[in-house]
Each structure stands twice: as C-alpha cells, then as structure tokens.
Write an enzyme that holds these catalytic residues in place. Sequence first.
Site, PDB file in Angstrom:
ATOM      1  N   ALA A   1       0.783  -1.237   0.000  1.00  0.00           N
ATOM      2  CA  ALA A   1       0.000   0.000   0.000  1.00  0.00           C
ATOM      3  C   ALA A   1       0.813   1.283   0.000  1.00  0.00           C
ATOM      4  CB  ALA A   1      -0.928   0.000   1.212  1.00  0.00           C
TER       5      ALA A   1
ATOM      6  N   PRO B   1       3.203   4.377  -0.870  1.00  0.00           N
ATOM      7  CA  PRO B   1       3.095   5.434   0.146  1.00  0.00           C
ATOM      8  C   PRO B   1       1.672   5.845   0.506  1.00  0.00           C
ATOM      9  CG  PRO B   1       3.605   6.415  -1.955  1.00  0.00           C
ATOM     10  CD  PRO B   1       3.608   4.924  -2.180  1.00  0.00           C
ATOM     11  N   GLY B   2       0.652   5.215  -0.073  1.00  0.00           N
ATOM     12  CA  GLY B   2      -0.676   5.396   0.477  1.00  0.00           C
ATOM     13  C   GLY B   2      -1.717   6.083  -0.369  1.00  0.00           C
TER      14      GLY B   2
ATOM     15  N   LYS C   1      -3.626   5.009  -2.817  1.00  0.00           N
ATOM     16  CA  LYS C   1      -4.836   4.190  -2.980  1.00  0.00           C
ATOM     17  C   LYS C   1      -5.526   3.962  -1.637  1.00  0.00           C
ATOM     18  CE  LYS C   1      -2.682   2.027  -6.972  1.00  0.00           C
ATOM     19  NZ  LYS C   1      -1.430   2.824  -6.794  1.00  0.00           N
TER      20      LYS C   1
ATOM     21  N   CYS D   1       2.002  -0.883 -12.525  1.00  0.00           N
ATOM     22  CA  CYS D   1       2.400   0.306 -13.289  1.00  0.00           C
ATOM     23  C   CYS D   1       3.495  -0.090 -14.275  1.00  0.00           C
ATOM     24  CB  CYS D   1       2.869   1.425 -12.355  1.00  0.00           C
ATOM     25  SG  CYS D   1       4.272   1.002 -11.304  1.00  0.00           S
TER      26      CYS D   1
END
Length: 423
Positions: free
Chosen positions: A241, A243-244, A246, A356
């Site tokens: 997850a 650096p956050g 999403k 990605c």
Amino acid sequence: MSDTEPAGVATRRAAMRLLDAVLRQGLPLEAALGSATAELERADDRAFAHAIAGEVLRRLPDLDALIDSATTKRLPGDAKARFALRVALAQALALGTAPHAAIATVLPLMDGGPRRLVHGVFGAVMRGETKLPDPPGLPKAISKRWRKAWGAGAADAARHAIAAPPPIDLSLRDPAATMEWVEKLGGMSLAPGHVRLARGGTVSELPGYAKGEWWVQDIAASLPARVLGKGEGRAALDLCAAPGGKTMQLAAAGWTVTATDLSETRLERLRENLARAHLSAEVRQADVMGETPEPIFDAVLLDAPCSATGIFRRHPDVLHRVTDRAIAALADQQAAMLRQAASWVKPGGTLVYAVCSLEPAEGEGVADGFAVEREFTRDPIQTEELPEGIIPGAAGRVRVLPGALGDVGGADGFFVARFRKSN
C-alpha cells in the site's frame, strides 16, 4: 570538495555517481540519491545533480550516438570518459548550461584519465552546432519490445512522453468539491476527485496541501481504487500500500481500510500521508506471501511490485535497468501474490490486480493466468467508471498505453483487471 576545486565540480561528481549507480549497479535513481549527493550541502546543488542525471537518462541513446560520432574508437559503455561526456553534453544541449561551464566542471573529474579526449570530443560535437533529437530516442531493447507488444504508434508516443516531465495530478479527499479545487488551483479535471495542474512551483505551498484536501497521484495510479467504487463501510485490504495514495482513496470513498506493506519505512510515510489528509486506516507491516488468509475482506486491491516501466516519464532510469529476465521473474512473483491475495476475498467480493508496467507479461499475462481460477470470474470494468479519455479493452480490463490522454498531458502506463469471487 577541495579548497582549489572549481565551483560546480562537486555537483557534476554527484551526477556521475548517480549515473554509475543506475547504469552499472542497476539501482533506482531515487534510491541512490542520498548517498550520491551526500557531499553536497546545498539543496539546490543536490537538485541540480538529480536534474543532470535525470536528463542524461532521458536522452541516453541520443547522447551516446553523438559521442560515438565524434570518436574514432568507441568508448566502452562504462568508461569514465563516456560518463563525463554524457554529463557535459546533457547540460549544454538540454539544460541550458553554457558550453564552457559544462565542460569546465567535468574535466577536473578526469584526473588520471583522458582529459584531452573528453575536451576534444565535446568540442567536436559542439562545433557542429548539434541539437539533440526531438523527441528523444528510446533504448533499442525497449523500442523493440514495445513495438512488438503495442505497435509503432505506442512506441512513438512513448518518445514524445519522455521528452519532458509530466503534469501534476491530484486526487481529492472530497470528489464533490472537484470544480471548487479546479478553480482554486487553476487546473482542469478529467473525473470527479481529480485535478490536473501544469508542472512548476512547489506542491507543498499550494492551497489545500497543509489541510490534506488532496494528494499527488497520477491519474492512471488512481484507477485501481477508483474501480472499487464506494465502500459504504465495507472492509477493504490494500496490499503493497505505501506510500498510500490508494489507501487514502479507499478511505475517502467510505471503505474500512487495512493497509499493509513490507517496508516499515514506507509505511511511516503512509501514516504521515493519512494524518495530513485526516483519513484513517489500520496500517501494519506484512509480507503478502507470509500471511495467513484471515480475516477476509469485501475487496482486496493488489498493486503489485513490478518493473515500473509505466512510470518512465517521471523515472527514466527504469528504461535502463529492466531486463527481460527481470520481467519474467517479476511476473512469476506477481502471479503468486495474486493467488495469495485472492484468499483474502469474501464470497461475492471483489479482487483488483494492477501494475504500473507496460510489459504484457506483467499485466495481461498474469491476469490471463489467474482468470482460470475456479472461484473467480472476470468483472469487466465499465467506461463510466473511468476518467474521461480512458476506456477499457474488449475484455473489460484497462491498459493505459503511451499516448493515452496525450492531448492533455498524458498518463503513466498502467494495467488494471477486476475479478469477482463466486458466492
């Protein structure tokens, strides 16, 4: 830096260290930044060293072609003279540094090396009033692979995409306030909860940053959480997850979120981002492959570790570090992680897989392999769930290629697939 060393030499030494870390050691540019620039006291010097290295990596095939055109005997790829020439030429031809300053600040780095050769090659190139190609060329292996996978149009679009750093995308904590923030920030929006800004200025000084009204997140990176929709209090697990971005999207959309990552350092940044945005999630350090599948969740999102070739616009070093062997190994790892992630999904729940990457082995290949799982069926993503200009493919999966949103600044390369677990 010695007392007699000319000003600017230490910055170019740091740039060469950064290039060595990427091209010879295979390290990510950002990971090498701290140690390579440690001797530089000023933030602007560190930033310039970073900019030089980034520009060299953005234009490496073209810089090397110029160097080779001016030498009778080809310099080895790892020769210090070639590194010095790359640094000098990138400054003079792409960054606007005066030619005499560009060469004067690298020649002292050639102590014990071929200073006359470096000076002569640089002079020969510059006397020819040479210009770098626009758009830049891609590394041959990348160009060949992407042309085979996606066609000449996508590969050519990638050349245009790498020519300059991309715009800045923001995800909003409150999508209902989208047009308000478009007006406040002077941007544009491609979807509720999204604002796009032209590059420039300091992000942390923009209105709304300090109060956590938004966070920086490329529009393509926002897709995996976006296709999970509103949470309405249901439980979601965000794997890998940090650096956050999403995690914050899911929390803002009403999910009760558990966020895990292997790196405690990266999780600390995730906690800081959550605190700034005034959002909450259960955050814990965990290895996806080391966990037992309990409890289970209404939705599980796996944005898996990958080659990251989709983010080449902002991190051109990925084009010079990723090999076919690494892509194959990553695809195997992703397939295993996806099977493990599936064990956390409740009957009737949703599983989203994303990378990605612009490599089909990591996106379509992994999703196709998972699609035969008996408990899961494909859950096609619909056009109305996506930002304007991004559409799902025939199988209901999303593949964002170079050239997507090209008329408004582009997007990172991304792949997203959604599955539903049977009741």
